[in-house]
Design a protein around this motif. Structure first.
Motif, short mmCIF file in Angstrom:
data_model
loop_
_atom_site.label_atom_id
_atom_site.label_comp_id
_atom_site.label_asym_id
_atom_site.label_seq_id
_atom_site.Cartn_x
_atom_site.Cartn_y
_atom_site.Cartn_z
N THR A 1 42.40 28.12 30.86
CA THR A 1 42.13 29.29 30.02
C THR A 1 42.78 30.54 30.59
OG1 THR A 1 40.01 28.33 29.35
CG2 THR A 1 40.31 30.69 28.98
N ILE A 2 42.66 30.72 31.92
CA ILE A 2 43.27 31.89 32.57
C ILE A 2 44.79 31.85 32.40
CG2 ILE A 2 43.72 32.98 34.80
CD1 ILE A 2 40.90 32.25 35.62
N TYR A 3 45.37 30.69 32.63
CA TYR A 3 46.83 30.56 32.50
C TYR A 3 47.28 30.85 31.07
CZ TYR A 3 51.52 28.67 33.08
OH TYR A 3 52.88 28.50 33.12
N SER B 1 56.42 39.15 40.11
CA SER B 1 56.13 38.73 38.74
C SER B 1 54.70 39.12 38.37
CB SER B 1 56.32 37.22 38.61
OG SER B 1 55.81 36.76 37.38
N ILE B 2 54.54 39.73 37.21
CA ILE B 2 53.20 40.07 36.73
C ILE B 2 52.38 38.81 36.53
CG2 ILE B 2 51.92 41.14 34.84
CD1 ILE B 2 54.20 43.03 34.42
N ARG B 3 53.03 37.78 35.99
CA ARG B 3 52.32 36.52 35.77
C ARG B 3 51.83 35.93 37.07
NH1 ARG B 3 55.94 32.34 32.79
NH2 ARG B 3 55.90 34.10 31.35
N LEU C 1 51.18 38.22 28.07
CA LEU C 1 52.53 38.65 28.42
C LEU C 1 53.56 38.26 27.37
CD1 LEU C 1 52.61 37.87 32.25
CD2 LEU C 1 52.23 40.05 31.12
N ARG C 2 53.10 37.65 26.29
CA ARG C 2 54.05 37.28 25.24
C ARG C 2 54.79 38.49 24.67
NH1 ARG C 2 51.90 33.52 20.48
NH2 ARG C 2 51.77 32.12 22.29
N LEU D 1 42.88 33.21 39.88
CA LEU D 1 42.53 31.84 40.23
C LEU D 1 41.67 31.74 41.48
CD1 LEU D 1 45.77 29.89 39.27
CD2 LEU D 1 43.66 30.18 37.98
N PRO D 2 42.01 32.43 42.60
CA PRO D 2 41.11 32.33 43.78
C PRO D 2 39.71 32.85 43.49
CG PRO D 2 43.25 33.21 44.41
CD PRO D 2 43.22 33.18 42.92
N PHE D 3 39.60 33.93 42.74
CA PHE D 3 38.27 34.45 42.43
C PHE D 3 37.50 33.47 41.54
CE2 PHE D 3 40.03 38.57 43.76
CZ PHE D 3 38.96 39.04 44.50
#
Length: 448
Positions: free
Chosen positions: A181-183, A9-11, A190-191, A19-21
């Motif tokens: 914000t990232i999510y 999945s691209i998402r 991806l919309r 997120l880890p970064f």
């Protein structure tokens, strides 16, 4: 051996990368804050200790401690100082506050100077003192005097920890906001994929004829253009197939009906003239079927691939060398053998096949195919040494069903199909006499 399956999945991929970064950099910022806070606090305390040690030294030099009874106790210094201190000489030792004497005694005999970190526990105290001590020797009245100025860092450390905890709370809040914000950014980015899915569903149901997405993200515009080009290509092929089938049906129907009528008429025997007429009709059918089979062979089984014109020319010349064994085909190639052109392989086969077949049909002895590239165009030139075409008929070449010489087999479809393919790619098909017929195709490097 454990294998980690990569997310498809691209998402999920974006979230697993971002997120880890983001977490790492927020934790790094919090750690740097702690180190800077520690260093700033220590530098501030050290500067204060140096200033008060300088004050002690200046006071001792100016007022001659050994001669003035005012300075024989620590009362004066305690009234103006904010830190603990020690004034030590051979005659006497002043310690303020006096209850810290056990903490300072180990430092009187050491030779170390400058800043000293020292931990000591006072009698009756539950918590130890965490002292930062500035130790310096000065000369007053030809006498060496030891100065110690110290501060207990226990309260400062406690304040630092409290401030660092608050910083951690702020960092956690910022991390939560950053993750949200990232999510949200990933979902928003991806919309358009769901919009493309909806547009494809509408296309499948026949509600639209082209894939449309408004507003279209810049990154998806080439994808949408390529999909629409593929749809247009499939429509053109379906149209050509239907036209070819209609032409074949129309061409075959008349001679077959005539033959069938002759065979069903039992009232009169077949004459030699009727037999020759039947043979001629069947020969026409044979030529038409052979033409369609040859075109199908030229088209090739693989569609949707980038064309490699040099390899395809070689394959087609091998076939045409057997279809026209009395003709000689030559190549003039200035393109690398593995060079790819942005043309579907089937379309390239049909372009080359129709032009080479036409050249083989009209050539006296030889035909020449030339491939070249310029900064703007991809060029195909096919030339024969045949009689050529009259100047008045050059503009009519490529018209569906046009046959300038009825003696040659064919139905006037090859050049028309070639013209349609070239137009679909935004190119040009030009005919000229040089001295035989020369067909030149100019295809743009980028699809229009």
């Amino acid at each position: 051996m454990l294998r980690i399956k990569r997310p498809t999945s691209i998402r999920s991929t974006l979230l697993l990368l971002l997120l880890p970064f983001a977490t790492f950099f927020m934790l790094l910022a919090w750690s740097i804050h702690g180190m800077l806070l520690e260093r700033m606090s220590r530098d501030f305390v050290q500067q204060r200790l140096i200033e008060e040690a300088n004050f002690l030294e200046d006071t001792l030099v100016e007022n001659q401690l050994t001669d003035n009874p005012l300075y024989r106790t620590a009362d004066y210094f305690e009234s103006v100082f904010h830190h603990a201190f020690v004034i030590h000489s051979k005659e006497r030792t002043l310690i303020s506050p006096s209850q810290w004497q056990p903490a300072f005694e180990p430092l009187l005999n050491t030779q170390e100077t400058g800043f000293i970190s020292h931990t000591a526990r006072l009698p009756g105290s539950e918590k130890p003192l965490r002292l930062l001590v500035y130790r310096r020797e000065v000369q007053v009245n030809n006498q060496i005097i030891l100065l110690l100025v110290a501060e207990d860092l226990t309260q400062i450390k406690a304040d630092q920890r409290q401030l660092h905890v608050w910083a951690a709370i702020v960092v956690l809040g910022l991390m939560a906001m950053l993750i949200a914000t990232i999510y949200g950014a990933v979902l928003l980015s991806l919309r358009p994929t769901s919009q493309i899915q909806k547009a494809l569903s509408q296309l499948q149901k026949g509600e639209t004829t082209r894939l449309q997405l408004a507003p279209s993200p810049t990154e998806f515009t080439p994808l949408i253009d390529q999909l629409n080009l593929l749809i247009e290509t499939l429509e053109q092929r379906l149209k050509r197939s239907r036209e070819a089938l209609a032409n074949l049906s129309h061409s075959v129907k008349t001679p077959l009906s005539a033959v069938q009528q002759m065979l069903e008429d039992r009232s009169c025997p077949l004459t030699e003239e009727q037999r020759q007429l039947m043979a001629l009709r069947l020969k026409d059918v044979h030529h038409q079927l052979e033409k369609e089979m040859r075109r199908s062979h030229f088209a090739g089984p693989q569609a949707g691939l980038n064309a490699k014109p040099v390899r395809q020319v070689r394959d087609l010349l091998w076939v045409l060398g057997r279809l026209y064994p009395d003709k000689h085909f030559e190549m003039d190639i200035s393109v690398d053998i593995d060079q790819s052109w942005p043309v579907e392989e089937q379309d390239m086969n049909e372009l080359l096949g129709n032009l080479l077949d036409n050249a083989g049909k009209w050539a006296k002895k030889q035909a020449l195919v030339k491939l070249a590239e310029t900064d703007e165009d991809l060029e195909i030139h096919v030339q024969d040494d045949g009689p050529g075409v009259g100047p008045n008929n050059l503009q009519e070449l490529g018209t569906r069903g046009l046959r300038l010489d009825e003696q040659k087999p064919g139905y006037g479809l090859g050049l028309a199909i070639t013209h349609e393919i070239v137009a679909r790619y935004g190119g040009r098909l030009v005919f000229s006499n040089n001295p035989g017929l020369k067909a030149s195709i100019f295809l743009p490097r980028k699809l229009r």
